[in-house]
Scaffold this motif. Sequence first.
Motif, PDB file in Angstrom:
ATOM      1  N   ASP A 148       0.840  -1.209   0.000  1.00 62.75           N
ATOM      2  CA  ASP A 148       0.000   0.000   0.000  1.00 62.75           C
ATOM      3  C   ASP A 148       0.871   1.254   0.000  1.00 62.75           C
ATOM      4  OD1 ASP A 148      -2.399  -1.390  -0.028  1.00 62.75           O
ATOM      5  OD2 ASP A 148      -2.676  -1.291   2.151  1.00 62.75           O
ATOM      6  N   ASP A 149       1.905   1.246   0.829  1.00 70.06           N
ATOM      7  CA  ASP A 149       2.790   2.413   0.907  1.00 70.06           C
ATOM      8  C   ASP A 149       3.540   2.629  -0.406  1.00 70.06           C
ATOM      9  OD1 ASP A 149       1.969   2.847   3.480  1.00 70.06           O
ATOM     10  OD2 ASP A 149       3.868   2.266   4.433  1.00 70.06           O
ATOM     11  N   LEU A 150       4.038   1.548  -0.990  1.00 68.06           N
ATOM     12  CA  LEU A 150       4.788   1.692  -2.240  1.00 68.06           C
ATOM     13  C   LEU A 150       3.897   2.252  -3.344  1.00 68.06           C
ATOM     14  CD1 LEU A 150       6.969  -1.555  -2.345  1.00 68.06           C
ATOM     15  CD2 LEU A 150       7.465   0.661  -1.289  1.00 68.06           C
ATOM     16  N   ALA A 151       2.679   1.754  -3.433  1.00 65.44           N
ATOM     17  CA  ALA A 151       1.758   2.273  -4.439  1.00 65.44           C
ATOM     18  C   ALA A 151       1.435   3.733  -4.163  1.00 65.44           C
ATOM     19  CB  ALA A 151       0.479   1.442  -4.459  1.00 65.44           C
ATOM     20  N   GLY A 152       1.259   4.072  -2.896  1.00 64.22           N
ATOM     21  CA  GLY A 152       0.960   5.452  -2.535  1.00 64.22           C
ATOM     22  C   GLY A 152       2.097   6.401  -2.845  1.00 64.22           C
ATOM     23  N   LEU A 153       3.306   5.868  -2.901  1.00 62.63           N
ATOM     24  CA  LEU A 153       4.480   6.690  -3.222  1.00 62.63           C
ATOM     25  C   LEU A 153       4.849   6.605  -4.702  1.00 62.63           C
ATOM     26  CD1 LEU A 153       6.661   5.962  -0.061  1.00 62.63           C
ATOM     27  CD2 LEU A 153       5.470   8.090  -0.625  1.00 62.63           C
ATOM     28  N   ALA A 200      -2.437  -5.950  -7.928  1.00 61.08           N
ATOM     29  CA  ALA A 200      -3.659  -5.203  -7.627  1.00 61.08           C
ATOM     30  C   ALA A 200      -3.357  -3.754  -7.254  1.00 61.08           C
ATOM     31  CB  ALA A 200      -4.418  -5.886  -6.499  1.00 61.08           C
ATOM     32  N   ARG A 201      -2.123  -3.491  -6.873  1.00 63.33           N
ATOM     33  CA  ARG A 201      -1.701  -2.144  -6.497  1.00 63.33           C
ATOM     34  C   ARG A 201      -0.782  -1.536  -7.558  1.00 63.33           C
ATOM     35  NH1 ARG A 201      -2.490  -5.478  -2.313  1.00 63.33           N
ATOM     36  NH2 ARG A 201      -3.302  -4.675  -0.330  1.00 63.33           N
ATOM     37  N   GLY A 202      -0.740  -2.145  -8.729  1.00 59.17           N
ATOM     38  CA  GLY A 202       0.082  -1.620  -9.814  1.00 59.17           C
ATOM     39  C   GLY A 202       1.554  -1.897  -9.654  1.00 59.17           C
ATOM     40  N   LEU A 203       1.903  -2.930  -8.875  1.00 57.99           N
ATOM     41  CA  LEU A 203       3.301  -3.264  -8.600  1.00 57.99           C
ATOM     42  C   LEU A 203       3.689  -4.573  -9.265  1.00 57.99           C
ATOM     43  CD1 LEU A 203       3.236  -2.574  -4.761  1.00 57.99           C
ATOM     44  CD2 LEU A 203       4.415  -1.150  -6.442  1.00 57.99           C
ATOM     45  N   GLN A 204       4.937  -4.666  -9.686  1.00 61.02           N
ATOM     46  CA  GLN A 204       5.499  -5.904 -10.220  1.00 61.02           C
ATOM     47  C   GLN A 204       6.736  -6.271  -9.418  1.00 61.02           C
ATOM     48  OE1 GLN A 204       6.895  -5.732 -14.262  1.00 61.02           O
ATOM     49  NE2 GLN A 204       7.677  -7.824 -14.248  1.00 61.02           N
ATOM     50  N   VAL A 205       6.846  -7.545  -9.049  1.00 62.87           N
ATOM     51  CA  VAL A 205       8.064  -8.027  -8.394  1.00 62.87           C
ATOM     52  C   VAL A 205       9.158  -8.132  -9.463  1.00 62.87           C
ATOM     53  CG1 VAL A 205       9.145  -9.889  -7.090  1.00 62.87           C
ATOM     54  CG2 VAL A 205       6.748  -9.291  -6.650  1.00 62.87           C
TER      55      VAL A 205
END
Length: 295
Positions: A26-31, A64-69
Amino acid sequence: MTAPLIDRVAGSNFGYQHLPLERCFDDLAGLGRTAVELWGIAPHAHVPWLDDAAARSIRAAAAARGLQVVCFTPEQVAYPVNLASPDPRLRAESLAMFRRAAELAIELGSDLLFLTSGRGGEDEPRASGWSRAVDGLGEVTGYAAELGLTCVLEPLQRVESNLVTTAADARRMLDDVAAPNLGVVLDTVAAAVAGDTVEDYFSLFGEHVRHVHLIDGAPAGHLAWGDGELSLAEIVAALENHGYAGHATVELFGDGRYAQDPRSALERSLAAIERAGTTAAGPAPGHRAPASRPT
């Protein structure tokens, strides 16, 4: 055209060891992050316990938060994980763990598996530990290649290893392992402690610099930018000058000063990296610097 470095800065759960992984995402997506380097530790992604379905759930939660590993980094500095261990059972179990980590990297959707050399015994010839590290890295990278996975090797600080601790050590290890899918990690703190520079890494490895840990230090430590003494502007400028196109992770650890509020430390670091990138890029096309005032 390569995206600006700030757009390629990955977040990670390094600073969230004592918080839920969902909080980290959540924090990474928010940033504004789109990439994450996943540290394979408990309670988030402990390799011996993580099954394929759980790995895919982590991948889905990130997506779901727009992040890729973009990099999977299993724990490998802390006892008992050590692919160069002089103890045959510990070494065998470590190698099995890394093979499993390679499988999990695929389930997580990661292109990179993060490796280190391990550590030889302090009371044995360095060549003995080196030989075990070469064989171990060869086994892991060979298995990773079968899965279509690229591996990256990070030099460690001397307090962490007695094998690959400098850029020159890493060059020798890559040559000895001779795996086409093995590149190197430039860790800004490990480099500074060893007396190496960004220029040294690109001189020795060129395009095989495939991942960066972009972190401040004094010179050691895993500090937010501005809390240490390294020159971020010089580092960013050198990365840009060499056309580095990979990801760079802000590697803040959660057992220290940032454990209670990792987001604010990351936010400060991202702001500093963005400022440094703007400086390294110079004036925008068509921009004219204001005339100096008469004295």
